[in-house]
Design a protein around this motif. Structure first.
Motif, PDB file in Angstrom:
ATOM      1  N   LEU A  27       2.303   7.481   3.752  1.00 39.46           N
ATOM      2  CA  LEU A  27       3.357   7.679   2.601  1.00 39.46           C
ATOM      3  C   LEU A  27       2.916   7.101   1.097  1.00 39.46           C
ATOM      4  CD1 LEU A  27       6.346   6.221   4.550  1.00 39.46           C
ATOM      5  CD2 LEU A  27       5.651   8.463   4.286  1.00 39.46           C
ATOM      6  N   GLY A  28       1.536   7.580   1.198  1.00 39.22           N
ATOM      7  CA  GLY A  28       1.277   7.094  -0.320  1.00 39.22           C
ATOM      8  C   GLY A  28       0.714   5.767  -0.664  1.00 39.22           C
ATOM      9  N   GLU A  29       0.765   4.890   0.545  1.00 42.37           N
ATOM     10  CA  GLU A  29       0.520   3.531   0.230  1.00 42.37           C
ATOM     11  C   GLU A  29      -0.560   3.018   1.382  1.00 42.37           C
ATOM     12  OE1 GLU A  29       4.342   1.847   0.985  1.00 42.37           O
ATOM     13  OE2 GLU A  29       4.877   1.949  -1.304  1.00 42.37           O
ATOM     14  N   LEU A  30      -1.326   2.026   1.031  1.00 43.33           N
ATOM     15  CA  LEU A  30      -2.444   1.556   1.910  1.00 43.33           C
ATOM     16  C   LEU A  30      -2.180   0.106   2.247  1.00 43.33           C
ATOM     17  CD1 LEU A  30      -5.364   1.526   3.378  1.00 43.33           C
ATOM     18  CD2 LEU A  30      -6.214   0.827   1.076  1.00 43.33           C
ATOM     19  N   THR A  31      -1.865  -0.073   3.647  1.00 43.96           N
ATOM     20  CA  THR A  31      -1.515  -1.535   4.030  1.00 43.96           C
ATOM     21  C   THR A  31      -2.862  -2.027   4.864  1.00 43.96           C
ATOM     22  OG1 THR A  31       0.692  -0.849   4.160  1.00 43.96           O
ATOM     23  CG2 THR A  31      -0.054  -2.655   5.702  1.00 43.96           C
ATOM     24  N   VAL A  32      -3.146  -3.302   4.687  1.00 44.53           N
ATOM     25  CA  VAL A  32      -4.448  -3.841   5.527  1.00 44.53           C
ATOM     26  C   VAL A  32      -3.771  -5.041   6.289  1.00 44.53           C
ATOM     27  CG1 VAL A  32      -6.232  -2.618   4.341  1.00 44.53           C
ATOM     28  CG2 VAL A  32      -5.419  -4.794   3.356  1.00 44.53           C
ATOM     29  N   GLU A  33      -4.332  -5.377   7.092  1.00 47.78           N
ATOM     30  CA  GLU A  33      -3.900  -6.632   7.863  1.00 47.78           C
ATOM     31  C   GLU A  33      -5.052  -7.532   8.187  1.00 47.78           C
ATOM     32  OE1 GLU A  33      -2.695  -7.793  12.227  1.00 47.78           O
ATOM     33  OE2 GLU A  33      -1.240  -5.973  11.359  1.00 47.78           O
ATOM     34  N   VAL A  34      -4.999  -8.648   7.592  1.00 50.86           N
ATOM     35  CA  VAL A  34      -6.188  -9.725   8.154  1.00 50.86           C
ATOM     36  C   VAL A  34      -5.402 -10.988   8.777  1.00 50.86           C
ATOM     37  CG1 VAL A  34      -7.370  -9.137   5.831  1.00 50.86           C
ATOM     38  CG2 VAL A  34      -5.771 -10.880   5.746  1.00 50.86           C
ATOM     39  N   ALA A  35      -6.241 -11.508   9.422  1.00 48.53           N
ATOM     40  CA  ALA A  35      -5.965 -12.926  10.314  1.00 48.53           C
ATOM     41  C   ALA A  35      -5.867 -13.946   9.468  1.00 48.53           C
ATOM     42  CB  ALA A  35      -7.190 -13.210  11.116  1.00 48.53           C
ATOM     43  N   ALA A  36      -4.985 -14.884   9.743  1.00 50.32           N
ATOM     44  CA  ALA A  36      -4.468 -16.070   8.908  1.00 50.32           C
ATOM     45  C   ALA A  36      -5.918 -16.861   8.331  1.00 50.32           C
ATOM     46  CB  ALA A  36      -3.420 -16.745   9.753  1.00 50.32           C
ATOM     47  N   ALA A  37      -6.850 -17.065   9.462  1.00 50.18           N
ATOM     48  CA  ALA A  37      -8.158 -17.720   9.042  1.00 50.18           C
ATOM     49  C   ALA A  37      -8.866 -17.230   8.041  1.00 50.18           C
ATOM     50  CB  ALA A  37      -8.900 -17.782  10.333  1.00 50.18           C
ATOM     51  N   ASP A  38      -8.910 -15.618   7.652  1.00 50.35           N
ATOM     52  CA  ASP A  38      -9.547 -15.097   6.593  1.00 50.35           C
ATOM     53  C   ASP A  38      -8.738 -14.884   5.463  1.00 50.35           C
ATOM     54  OD1 ASP A  38     -11.727 -14.944   8.364  1.00 50.35           O
ATOM     55  OD2 ASP A  38     -10.860 -12.935   9.464  1.00 50.35           O
ATOM     56  N   TYR A  39      -7.445 -14.956   5.680  1.00 50.77           N
ATOM     57  CA  TYR A  39      -6.639 -14.737   4.531  1.00 50.77           C
ATOM     58  C   TYR A  39      -6.964 -15.100   3.039  1.00 50.77           C
ATOM     59  CZ  TYR A  39      -2.177 -14.477   2.087  1.00 50.77           C
ATOM     60  OH  TYR A  39      -1.249 -14.296   0.958  1.00 50.77           O
ATOM     61  N   ARG A  40      -7.025 -16.465   2.817  1.00 53.88           N
ATOM     62  CA  ARG A  40      -7.536 -17.121   1.533  1.00 53.88           C
ATOM     63  C   ARG A  40      -8.675 -16.440   0.875  1.00 53.88           C
ATOM     64  NH1 ARG A  40      -8.692 -18.978  -2.805  1.00 53.88           N
ATOM     65  NH2 ARG A  40      -7.953 -20.926  -3.844  1.00 53.88           N
ATOM     66  N   GLU A  41      -9.859 -16.640   1.746  1.00 53.19           N
ATOM     67  CA  GLU A  41     -11.088 -15.852   1.457  1.00 53.19           C
ATOM     68  C   GLU A  41     -10.973 -14.399   0.990  1.00 53.19           C
ATOM     69  OE1 GLU A  41     -15.721 -15.193   2.988  1.00 53.19           O
ATOM     70  OE2 GLU A  41     -14.172 -16.475   4.263  1.00 53.19           O
ATOM     71  N   PHE A  42     -10.319 -13.643   1.851  1.00 51.50           N
ATOM     72  CA  PHE A  42     -10.201 -12.249   1.659  1.00 51.50           C
ATOM     73  C   PHE A  42      -9.372 -11.949   0.212  1.00 51.50           C
ATOM     74  CE2 PHE A  42      -7.429  -8.606   2.220  1.00 51.50           C
ATOM     75  CZ  PHE A  42      -8.446  -7.404   2.809  1.00 51.50           C
ATOM     76  N   MET A  43      -8.226 -12.636  -0.087  1.00 52.78           N
ATOM     77  CA  MET A  43      -7.588 -12.534  -1.179  1.00 52.78           C
ATOM     78  C   MET A  43      -8.334 -12.837  -2.390  1.00 52.78           C
ATOM     79  SD  MET A  43      -4.541 -11.273  -0.259  1.00 52.78           S
ATOM     80  CE  MET A  43      -3.269 -11.601  -1.126  1.00 52.78           C
ATOM     81  N   GLN A  44      -9.208 -13.938  -2.347  1.00 54.09           N
ATOM     82  CA  GLN A  44      -9.838 -14.414  -3.503  1.00 54.09           C
ATOM     83  C   GLN A  44     -11.155 -13.326  -3.688  1.00 54.09           C
ATOM     84  OE1 GLN A  44     -11.160 -18.310  -3.853  1.00 54.09           O
ATOM     85  NE2 GLN A  44     -12.014 -17.858  -5.792  1.00 54.09           N
ATOM     86  N   ALA A  45     -11.694 -12.695  -2.573  1.00 54.36           N
ATOM     87  CA  ALA A  45     -12.575 -11.440  -2.966  1.00 54.36           C
ATOM     88  C   ALA A  45     -11.976 -10.254  -3.694  1.00 54.36           C
ATOM     89  CB  ALA A  45     -13.091 -11.139  -1.720  1.00 54.36           C
ATOM     90  N   LEU A  46     -10.614 -10.112  -3.292  1.00 54.79           N
ATOM     91  CA  LEU A  46      -9.671  -8.874  -4.022  1.00 54.79           C
ATOM     92  C   LEU A  46      -9.579  -9.350  -5.348  1.00 54.79           C
ATOM     93  CD1 LEU A  46      -7.420  -7.989  -1.143  1.00 54.79           C
ATOM     94  CD2 LEU A  46      -9.323  -6.900  -1.522  1.00 54.79           C
ATOM     95  N   ARG A  47      -9.418 -10.394  -5.642  1.00 53.68           N
ATOM     96  CA  ARG A  47      -9.170 -10.720  -7.178  1.00 53.68           C
ATOM     97  C   ARG A  47     -10.252 -10.694  -7.763  1.00 53.68           C
ATOM     98  NH1 ARG A  47      -7.834 -16.491  -9.206  1.00 53.68           N
ATOM     99  NH2 ARG A  47      -9.987 -16.708  -8.818  1.00 53.68           N
ATOM    100  N   ASP A  48     -11.429 -11.245  -7.430  1.00 50.37           N
ATOM    101  CA  ASP A  48     -12.543 -11.798  -8.237  1.00 50.37           C
ATOM    102  C   ASP A  48     -13.722 -10.700  -8.094  1.00 50.37           C
ATOM    103  OD1 ASP A  48     -11.239 -14.034  -8.772  1.00 50.37           O
ATOM    104  OD2 ASP A  48     -12.527 -15.251  -7.389  1.00 50.37           O
ATOM    105  N   GLU A  49     -13.826  -9.843  -7.066  1.00 55.60           N
ATOM    106  CA  GLU A  49     -14.843  -8.879  -7.088  1.00 55.60           C
ATOM    107  C   GLU A  49     -14.538  -7.651  -7.867  1.00 55.60           C
ATOM    108  OE1 GLU A  49     -15.951  -8.475  -3.033  1.00 55.60           O
ATOM    109  OE2 GLU A  49     -16.302 -10.534  -2.722  1.00 55.60           O
ATOM    110  N   PRO A  50     -15.568  -7.098  -8.719  1.00 61.62           N
ATOM    111  CA  PRO A  50     -15.357  -5.990  -9.505  1.00 61.62           C
ATOM    112  C   PRO A  50     -15.023  -4.797  -9.241  1.00 61.62           C
ATOM    113  CG  PRO A  50     -17.342  -7.328 -10.312  1.00 61.62           C
ATOM    114  CD  PRO A  50     -16.921  -7.732  -9.036  1.00 61.62           C
TER     115      PRO A  50
END
Length: 201
Positions: A27-50
């Motif tokens: 429906l024109g949207e991308l949804t990704v699921e991550v494990a709780a153990a990886d969540y914080r590091e994953f979110m930081q990479a999404l914010r910081d990596e160009p």
């Protein structure tokens, strides 16, 4: 837009690999699921990596999946769902993380990454009981401080557990157990043997 989302999905798969538990484009949207153990590091990479540059967290909410699909749900019960926006790349992303425990649901806080997560995480804590580890001021935001339970959980009674009223003898508001008997409202159904028969009007 779907080509842009497909490219983002592939880029994320290349960068994070097995840390992405699932990825769905619908429906024109991308949804990704991550494990709780990886969540914080994953979110930081999404914010910081160009190549991602998700500068804005536009929404975060809790979800109780216990009765999803008419109660056929077999997975973990509680999740936090985050909506991110990259202004640089003009793209949105939904990230879902399930709490490992149904008894005491907890995931890492992302308030240090996006300050807009502050009240969203407090709301998810208040309404669903999801604890956000590392949040500096995790307390109720919508219900009263004396409120018992989490009202958006599927097993929370409609009438609640506690009611408040003004007591004229004490001259103050008091809390007491709910005095309303739980009841089920069943609509009155009228059936006529001749319903739909044109000869009977």
């Amino acid at each position: 837009m779907s080509a842009k989302l497909e490219a983002l999905s592939q880029k994320m798969q290349d960068r994070f690999g097995d840390k992405i538990a699932s990825s769905k484009l619908a429906l024109g949207e991308l949804t990704v699921e991550v494990a709780a153990a990886d969540y914080r590091e994953f979110m930081q990479a999404l914010r910081d990596e160009p190549e991602f540059s998700f500068e804005e967290l536009i929404d975060l909410c809790g979800v109780d999946y216990s009765t999803w699909g008419d109660g056929a749900w077999q997975g973990k019960r509680f999740a936090a769902v985050v909506h991110l926006l990259s202004i640089a790349h003009n793209v949105r992303l939904r990230v879902r993380v399930y709490a490992d425990s149904d008894e005491f649901p907890a995931v890492d806080s992302v308030t240090a990454l996006w300050t807009s997560a502050n009240w969203f995480e407090r709301e998810a804590f208040d309404l669903y009981g999801i604890a956000f580890v590392g949040h500096e001021d995790l307390r109720r935001i919508l219900t009263d401080y004396g409120f018992i339970g989490h009202p958006f959980r599927k097993d929370f009674p409609i009438s609640g557990h506690v009611e408040m009223r003004y007591d004229p003898d004490q001259g103050r508001v008091i809390y007491q157990p709910v005095t309303i008997e739980p009841r089920e409202n069943t609509p009155r159904i009228v059936r006529e043997d001749t319903y739909g028969d044109p000869s009977h009007g």
